[in-house]
Design a protein around this motif. Structure first.
Motif, PDB file in Angstrom:
ATOM      1  N   GLY A 267      -7.091   3.779   9.088  1.00 57.20           N
ATOM      2  CA  GLY A 267      -6.501   2.503   8.689  1.00 57.20           C
ATOM      3  C   GLY A 267      -6.439   1.534   9.840  1.00 57.20           C
ATOM      4  N   ARG A 268      -6.155   0.362   9.480  1.00 58.42           N
ATOM      5  CA  ARG A 268      -6.078  -0.743  10.420  1.00 58.42           C
ATOM      6  C   ARG A 268      -4.764  -0.636  11.195  1.00 58.42           C
ATOM      7  NH1 ARG A 268      -3.263  -4.987  10.265  1.00 58.42           N
ATOM      8  NH2 ARG A 268      -3.938  -7.040  11.005  1.00 58.42           N
ATOM      9  N   GLU A 269      -4.827  -0.737  12.490  1.00 57.84           N
ATOM     10  CA  GLU A 269      -3.620  -0.637  13.318  1.00 57.84           C
ATOM     11  C   GLU A 269      -2.826  -1.946  13.207  1.00 57.84           C
ATOM     12  OE1 GLU A 269      -1.141   1.647  15.309  1.00 57.84           O
ATOM     13  OE2 GLU A 269      -3.167   2.311  14.776  1.00 57.84           O
ATOM     14  N   PRO A 270      -1.530  -1.874  12.881  1.00 61.43           N
ATOM     15  CA  PRO A 270      -0.753  -3.119  12.828  1.00 61.43           C
ATOM     16  C   PRO A 270      -0.747  -3.821  14.187  1.00 61.43           C
ATOM     17  CG  PRO A 270       0.479  -1.322  11.847  1.00 61.43           C
ATOM     18  CD  PRO A 270      -0.728  -0.709  12.493  1.00 61.43           C
ATOM     19  N   THR A 271      -0.801  -5.120  14.164  1.00 59.84           N
ATOM     20  CA  THR A 271      -0.766  -5.918  15.394  1.00 59.84           C
ATOM     21  C   THR A 271       0.508  -6.755  15.402  1.00 59.84           C
ATOM     22  OG1 THR A 271      -1.760  -7.930  14.523  1.00 59.84           O
ATOM     23  CG2 THR A 271      -3.273  -6.152  15.132  1.00 59.84           C
ATOM     24  N   PRO A 272       0.918  -7.225  16.575  1.00 57.47           N
ATOM     25  CA  PRO A 272       2.125  -8.080  16.626  1.00 57.47           C
ATOM     26  C   PRO A 272       1.983  -9.308  15.716  1.00 57.47           C
ATOM     27  CG  PRO A 272       1.489  -7.404  18.838  1.00 57.47           C
ATOM     28  CD  PRO A 272       0.388  -6.943  17.932  1.00 57.47           C
ATOM     29  N   LEU A 273       0.753  -9.797  15.564  1.00 59.45           N
ATOM     30  CA  LEU A 273       0.537 -10.985  14.742  1.00 59.45           C
ATOM     31  C   LEU A 273       0.862 -10.721  13.269  1.00 59.45           C
ATOM     32  CD1 LEU A 273      -0.412 -13.754  15.662  1.00 59.45           C
ATOM     33  CD2 LEU A 273      -2.726 -13.171  14.898  1.00 59.45           C
TER      34      LEU A 273
ATOM     35  N   GLY B 267       3.287  -7.441  -5.881  1.00 55.91           N
ATOM     36  CA  GLY B 267       2.236  -8.432  -5.690  1.00 55.91           C
ATOM     37  C   GLY B 267       2.523  -9.277  -4.461  1.00 55.91           C
ATOM     38  N   THR B 268       1.482  -9.835  -3.882  1.00 49.17           N
ATOM     39  CA  THR B 268       1.650 -10.753  -2.739  1.00 49.17           C
ATOM     40  C   THR B 268       0.639 -11.890  -2.864  1.00 49.17           C
ATOM     41  OG1 THR B 268       0.028  -9.625  -1.348  1.00 49.17           O
ATOM     42  CG2 THR B 268       2.328  -8.891  -1.155  1.00 49.17           C
ATOM     43  N   VAL B 269       0.821 -12.876  -2.002  1.00 48.82           N
ATOM     44  CA  VAL B 269      -0.140 -13.967  -1.860  1.00 48.82           C
ATOM     45  C   VAL B 269      -0.650 -13.875  -0.420  1.00 48.82           C
ATOM     46  CG1 VAL B 269      -0.540 -16.441  -2.158  1.00 48.82           C
ATOM     47  CG2 VAL B 269       1.310 -15.322  -3.418  1.00 48.82           C
ATOM     48  N   PRO B 270      -1.742 -13.145  -0.193  1.00 47.11           N
ATOM     49  CA  PRO B 270      -2.158 -12.841   1.190  1.00 47.11           C
ATOM     50  C   PRO B 270      -2.395 -14.082   2.057  1.00 47.11           C
ATOM     51  CG  PRO B 270      -3.313 -11.422  -0.356  1.00 47.11           C
ATOM     52  CD  PRO B 270      -2.577 -12.440  -1.177  1.00 47.11           C
ATOM     53  N   ILE B 271      -2.747 -15.190   1.447  1.00 44.30           N
ATOM     54  CA  ILE B 271      -3.010 -16.382   2.251  1.00 44.30           C
ATOM     55  C   ILE B 271      -1.751 -16.829   2.999  1.00 44.30           C
ATOM     56  CG2 ILE B 271      -2.494 -18.200   0.542  1.00 44.30           C
ATOM     57  CD1 ILE B 271      -5.753 -18.365   2.377  1.00 44.30           C
ATOM     58  N   TYR B 272      -0.577 -16.481   2.464  1.00 43.22           N
ATOM     59  CA  TYR B 272       0.654 -16.846   3.177  1.00 43.22           C
ATOM     60  C   TYR B 272       0.679 -16.175   4.552  1.00 43.22           C
ATOM     61  CZ  TYR B 272       2.845 -18.474  -1.237  1.00 43.22           C
ATOM     62  OH  TYR B 272       3.154 -19.118  -2.399  1.00 43.22           O
ATOM     63  N   GLN B 273       0.377 -14.869   4.551  1.00 44.77           N
ATOM     64  CA  GLN B 273       0.410 -14.162   5.833  1.00 44.77           C
ATOM     65  C   GLN B 273      -0.747 -14.603   6.722  1.00 44.77           C
ATOM     66  OE1 GLN B 273       0.123  -9.849   5.750  1.00 44.77           O
ATOM     67  NE2 GLN B 273       1.023  -9.679   7.797  1.00 44.77           N
ATOM     68  N   ALA B 274      -1.915 -14.817   6.118  1.00 43.11           N
ATOM     69  CA  ALA B 274      -3.065 -15.268   6.907  1.00 43.11           C
ATOM     70  C   ALA B 274      -2.732 -16.583   7.610  1.00 43.11           C
ATOM     71  CB  ALA B 274      -4.286 -15.419   6.007  1.00 43.11           C
ATOM     72  N   LEU B 275      -2.022 -17.442   6.899  1.00 39.68           N
ATOM     73  CA  LEU B 275      -1.647 -18.737   7.484  1.00 39.68           C
ATOM     74  C   LEU B 275      -0.727 -18.541   8.698  1.00 39.68           C
ATOM     75  CD1 LEU B 275      -1.861 -21.881   7.003  1.00 39.68           C
ATOM     76  CD2 LEU B 275       0.383 -21.689   5.935  1.00 39.68           C
ATOM     77  N   GLU B 276       0.187 -17.567   8.592  1.00 37.22           N
ATOM     78  CA  GLU B 276       1.070 -17.308   9.734  1.00 37.22           C
ATOM     79  C   GLU B 276       0.254 -16.855  10.945  1.00 37.22           C
ATOM     80  OE1 GLU B 276       4.303 -17.943   9.745  1.00 37.22           O
ATOM     81  OE2 GLU B 276       4.494 -18.379   7.598  1.00 37.22           O
ATOM     82  N   LYS B 277      -0.817 -16.116  10.654  1.00 35.45           N
ATOM     83  CA  LYS B 277      -1.634 -15.585  11.755  1.00 35.45           C
ATOM     84  C   LYS B 277      -2.387 -16.683  12.498  1.00 35.45           C
ATOM     85  CE  LYS B 277      -2.311 -10.985   9.699  1.00 35.45           C
ATOM     86  NZ  LYS B 277      -3.283 -10.069   9.066  1.00 35.45           N
ATOM     87  N   VAL B 278      -2.550 -17.840  11.868  1.00 34.57           N
ATOM     88  CA  VAL B 278      -3.200 -18.959  12.564  1.00 34.57           C
ATOM     89  C   VAL B 278      -2.172 -20.048  12.872  1.00 34.57           C
ATOM     90  CG1 VAL B 278      -5.515 -18.504  11.678  1.00 34.57           C
ATOM     91  CG2 VAL B 278      -3.949 -19.967  10.361  1.00 34.57           C
TER      92      VAL B 278
ATOM     93  N   ASP C   8      -9.144  -9.556   6.862  1.00 31.15           N
ATOM     94  CA  ASP C   8      -8.352  -8.595   7.637  1.00 31.15           C
ATOM     95  C   ASP C   8      -6.949  -8.458   7.032  1.00 31.15           C
ATOM     96  OD1 ASP C   8      -7.716  -7.008  10.097  1.00 31.15           O
ATOM     97  OD2 ASP C   8      -6.314  -8.675  10.390  1.00 31.15           O
ATOM     98  N   THR C   9      -6.416  -9.561   6.559  1.00 28.11           N
ATOM     99  CA  THR C   9      -5.092  -9.528   5.936  1.00 28.11           C
ATOM    100  C   THR C   9      -5.131  -8.766   4.611  1.00 28.11           C
ATOM    101  OG1 THR C   9      -4.646 -11.670   6.963  1.00 28.11           O
ATOM    102  CG2 THR C   9      -3.170 -10.991   5.181  1.00 28.11           C
ATOM    103  N   LEU C  10      -6.207  -8.960   3.870  1.00 25.29           N
ATOM    104  CA  LEU C  10      -6.340  -8.201   2.613  1.00 25.29           C
ATOM    105  C   LEU C  10      -6.347  -6.705   2.889  1.00 25.29           C
ATOM    106  CD1 LEU C  10      -9.127 -10.077   0.564  1.00 25.29           C
ATOM    107  CD2 LEU C  10      -6.644 -10.385   0.480  1.00 25.29           C
ATOM    108  N   ILE C  11      -7.103  -6.307   3.903  1.00 21.21           N
ATOM    109  CA  ILE C  11      -7.183  -4.867   4.224  1.00 21.21           C
ATOM    110  C   ILE C  11      -5.824  -4.363   4.697  1.00 21.21           C
ATOM    111  CG2 ILE C  11      -8.202  -3.189   5.819  1.00 21.21           C
ATOM    112  CD1 ILE C  11     -10.789  -5.027   5.644  1.00 21.21           C
ATOM    113  N   GLU C  12      -5.174  -5.144   5.551  1.00 18.72           N
ATOM    114  CA  GLU C  12      -3.830  -4.778   6.028  1.00 18.72           C
ATOM    115  C   GLU C  12      -2.903  -4.506   4.844  1.00 18.72           C
ATOM    116  OE1 GLU C  12      -2.004  -7.973   8.198  1.00 18.72           O
ATOM    117  OE2 GLU C  12       0.004  -7.111   7.990  1.00 18.72           O
TER     118      GLU C  12
END
Lengths: 663, 663
Positions: free
Chosen positions: A95-101, A318-329, A343-347
């Motif tokens: 699995g994907r290792e969680p990152t601080p981001l 359920g989630t809206v992955p774009i919310y988290q992706a937006l935080e990452k940028v 990457d967020t989808l896989i996470e």
């Protein structure tokens, strides 16, 4: 029962446990898979009722079961893992290792504690790989969709022609792939058993109740068999959101021909709320009837918050992955890339999220269609993508690379909830070109996702006056090949901030009746703030009302059992039964006690509206005593004749002298 | 603003005064009768809105006007008396002397204080009697009903052939009699002015809005003229409940082709509440939008409670006279007589009650039709009459002596609200033979009442699942000659005690859309206890939502103005405007402040859902800045072309380099 008491990010979430008043959680074992223990709730009635307990659908999970050991630090039992492994085609991965981001860069005291246990994620194996274990059941009547790459009834998924068509070489793991292959999964059997509330055959009145309703072309069955669930999923008319990495799940089915479901949104934001509150809200939401929960967290700690929720959730998340992706940028929409999104989808897929809202229908050419709207784009995901398209003057990467998204989601059986990023934010904007252009694209994407073996539902509006609601449902059914519709409300007027659970409950009941499969709740705080615990409860109960009213109107074969049981309790002044059969026994009891607080009144044969001296219910009892044992008359003429006979009898017997009215 | 603080029966009722936040009461003077000052409410917007104040319908009476001197001990100004006297046909009489029984025999400290002023009642004069004063206006196009005894357009009511047909020789005083005679009364002009919110001509979008709606055959006009009101009343399609002894009234019209109205029930009972609480509840109910109020008091002090309410009420007051009649016979239904009932009608008509619920459709032969119901007879009035019929084995005196009732009510212009005593008390009993048999009788009685010059509306259910609601409306329209329908909800499911404002708000919105003229509210306490102040407010606001949602769906030409104004405020983050334009500014503000309590946030261009960093509304503003000034594209193709041009422009100008997505 406890309430959370602290805002400290390191506390163990405190959740509400124990049964609702008068209720107990019971389990039945489906004939098709006796190893499954499927939960229901039974409401015990007063002995004078001379009625068996009333069984109702139970979403509350082990929390309502006093025999279940609840340990929020350990999470719920991961009972599905063994079954998923047994049917094969999956493997554990690092699995994907969680990152601080993943937690928005939160550190120190601002970083919410990680969930104590880390489970290795499962994903579909790539070919060649040996198929493991048995297949639960095989249907003889499995059928494929027109768009399906899988011929019907081919049975063994390892032999399916999964290669080609640009798809990855992975073993099938989605409920849709199994359904098309004619395979009935544990999840299908489980969901069927829940829909029937453990009944083993149709109710005697099932056909009559169905005929009495108006379902607008739905095909609600008298009795839900596992094969019916499989067939509905194979056709794309239903989904079982069930990520293979969410083994704590109690599977449920979403589709027009099943009970109408409701979703409750929770989630922290940049300005308010904590992990504990969100876990507590999830447990609280399902206690009152939430069928699924969406975690809409933004800001810091999204990853850790979600992990706590998932590990403790028996309902699909359920989630809206774009919310988290937006935080990452850093919150800058134009800096989003497909890679960050993927990457967020896989996470999230590895964590076990059961369905993703993906706003892939917000296409570049639709953006200017919103310019003249009264309220433009109000969907958060929709406006993120519009902003991206606008900044780059380029087609959405969600649309352009949709097939890659499908392949990621398919590997974990994450269902699509195709987002309506251009939904109207006011009744003024309802049913406009922007909204329906997007809906057509969602229809196009539905077929692509199906082609990749993914389960799909479609999100819908929003703000729609009553006379424009049905057009939404009809167009969705037509455009999206009957994929389940999942709407937010809709709100039928814009003039009641603070009461939008009601403005939208009206629309939700109607669209549920017209064929909507799941209703996303709206709380009293909509447009004003984040819902707290009380708001979550009011939102859930309001939407249970809408969903149940829809089931009744559709003629669901068993929906009215609960209404009738409650009406009998009301008529017979069984106050406790009336409270306990209701959606919210605590509030009902509290309201009663405000006027008549004495315990004696709970058995009193009167209520505060008329007082003890006169009671309309009592009079009806007298009528029943007089006429009830005889066959009720079939017509007014017959009734008149009957009354005349009664009067004659009375006189012949020298009965009481009539009290003449003074004239 | 004050709340009542005491239970002492001798206190002066304490009522809430002052305008709602951001609002002021304004008055317009109709062209047809400039002496009338017709109230509206104007909601002031923030200067940045660059919009005029939004005008809304105002039911709150002088209480919301800071310039009005409120003295509950004196009552509201009796402004209509002069106008009623001027049009003639009425005379002051000594009136019926109140008896101790009128207050249920209450004495000493249990007797509520009588209202300090006693006004002599008015009633229609008997022939021959000189006609006094002028007639306000005379229509050239007055028309009669098929069942009307009065030829259209004959003008002077003193010449009408009022004799014969078993009717008393009285001057006509009812709005129906005037309407049929082609006379436009002050009340009709007043009501028309309110419906238009003081506009002097149709809105530019009126025809478009009407065409956009679905009114199911209603004839909502683009603009309401006094003549239109007169014509609707003459046809029996509308009523203006306006007892000549309720001169404090601000007249309003109830009918399918006008704004949908709502009624709030108040009233003490044998077990709870006091006079002060009820007066306060009345003022409170109209503050939030109650169009009429029913005083359903039972037990002691009914007469005095009602007097306090009437003298302080600017809205029509309805009652169920059989409740008081029952008290007069010690609560024993079978002891009721026509004389006691008729005496109660006169007592209440002289006080000024504007409409009476009369359960004359509960006929003897229908009683056994209820025997097999799940919840029998749940209407209090219905069961009183059923009990009487059953005890005497005899037809109802309300039915048999209905024409005498008409003559009493006609002399004061008390409107009929023909009660649905056999309405279903559970969804199981909806649309059954008992209910529809009674409805047919109500249709028969409607024509009798019309024949006697009385205004009529018809009460409807109750508990009805969604798919059975429209049949109720359609049958009522057909059976009762389009007399206004006035329903209680209906509740669309029975399973939510504590939330029946919502179960019924759903049904109310729908039946309002289908053509129901007035919606009787249901509070959260329904089935459980007596509503308190908070319940009254929640009930009223919920029903304002239902009524307004219905107006929107019908395509009312002006209904969406408020929605659109609020949506613009929402989009532009004018928080104060959003609160103030809503049905309940106080709750909206309170909810907002729970998450973002700082005052600074009221002008902040973000909200707690997304936080300050990202905001979907802001992105839409950018889209609008980019595309808003140009004509919006007419199609997706055109939009695509437009986007391509934009992109070229951008590149030609050496605009920013695209941020390539990593692939």
């Amino acid at each position: 029962m406890n309430k959370p008491t602290s805002q400290n990010a390191f506390e163990t979430p405190n959740v509400t446990t124990g049964p609702l008043p008068g209720s107990r959680r019971v389990y039945t074992h489906p004939q098709a898979a006796p190893h499954l223990a499927v939960p229901h709730r039974e409401i015990e009635l007063h002995p004078t009722a001379m009625e068996p307990p009333v069984r109702v659908y139970d979403t509350s999970g082990p929390y309502a079961d006093p025999d279940a050991a609840i340990d929020v630090e350990a999470g719920l039992p991961r009972w599905r893992t063994e079954r998923i492994m047994a049917r094969g085609g999956v493997e554990f991965c690092e699995g994907r290792e969680p990152t601080p981001l993943d937690n928005g860069g939160a550190t120190g005291k601002y970083l919410a504690r990680a969930f104590p246990v880390r489970h290795k994620p499962l994903r579909a194996t790539t070919f060649p790989s040996p198929l493991m274990g048995e297949v639960v059941e095989r249907s003889e009547t499995g059928r494929g969709e027109a768009t399906s790459p899988h011929p019907a009834g081919s049975g063994d998924p390892s032999t399916l022609p999964i290669k080609g068509r640009g798809k990855a070489d992975r073993h099938p793991v989605t409920q849709l792939e199994f359904a098309r292959a004619g395979i009935i999964t544990d999840e299908m059997i489980y969901a069927a058993e829940r829909e029937n509330l453990g009944r083993t055959h149709a109710l005697p009145d099932a056909a009559k109740n169905l005929a009495d309703g108006e379902s607008f072309g739905a095909s609600v069955p008298e009795f839900v068999t596992p094969e019916f669930v499989r067939d509905e999923i194979a056709r794309g008319r239903a989904i079982i959101p069930a990520n293979i990495n969410h083994p704590e799940l109690e599977p449920m089915v979403i589709g027009r021909n099943f009970l109408v479901k409701i979703n409750a949104n929770i989630g922290n934001s940049a300005v308010a709320s904590s992990v504990e509150e969100e876990v507590d809200k999830m447990v609280w939401a399902i206690r009152w009837g939430g069928d699924t929960v969406m975690d809409l967290s933004t800001g810091k700690n999204i990853h850790n918050t979600r992990e706590w929720i998932l590990r403790n959730s028996p309902v699909p998340i359920g989630t809206v992955p774009i919310y988290q992706a937006l935080e990452k940028v850093g919150g800058v929409a134009e800096d989003l890339t497909f890679d960050i999104f993927a990457d967020t989808l896989i996470e999230q897929a590895e964590q076990g999220v059961d369905y993703f809202t993906i706003h892939a229908g917000v296409r570049l050419p639709y953006v200017p269609l919103t310019a003249d709207r009264v309220t433009g784009i109000v969907s958060r995901g929709g406006s993120i993508m519009a902003k991206w398209c606008l900044a780059h003057h380029r087609e959405s990467f969600l649309y352009e690379r949709f097939e890659e998204i499908c392949e990621i989601m398919r590997a974990y059986d994450v269902s699509f909830s195709l987002g309506d990023g251009l939904r109207p934010g006011s009744t003024a904007d309802a049913n406009d070109r922007a909204q329906f252009a997007e809906l057509e694209t969602l229809g196009e994407l539905t077929k692509v996702a199906w082609d990749h073996g993914c389960q799909v539902m479609i999100e819908g509006p929003g703000h729609v006056a009553m006379h424009k609601i049905k057009a939404n449902m009809d167009k969705q059914l037509e455009t999206c090949g009957e994929a389940p519709f999942y709407t937010l409300g809709p709100l039928t007027t814009d003039i009641a901030p603070g009461y939008d659970h009601i403005t939208s409950g009206i629309g939700a009941a109607m669209i549920g009746w017209f064929g909507c499969a799941m209703l996303c709740y709206v709380t009293p705080k909509e447009h004003l703030g984040l819902p707290d615990r009380d708001d979550v409860k009011v939102g859930v109960v309001t939407y249970k009302i809408a969903a149940h009213a829809a089931d009744l109107a559709k003629g669901h074969p068993a929906a009215r059992l609960r209404d009738d049981a409650l009406s009998r309790a009301r008529f017979e002044f069984r106050w406790e039964d009336q409270f306990n059969l209701g959606l919210d026994p605590e509030t009902a009891r509290d309201f009663h006690d405000q006027t008549l607080p004495k315990d004696a009144h709970k058995v009193a044969h009167f209520c505060s509206m008329c007082g003890p001296k006169f009671c309309s219910m009592k009079i009806t009892q007298e009528i029943r005593d007089e006429f009830g044992s005889a066959r009720a008359p079939n017509s007014v003429d017959e009734a008149e004749q009957g009354m005349a006979e009664k009067a004659r009898e009375f006189q012949e017997k020298g009965g009481e002298i009539y009290l003449e009215t003074k004239e």
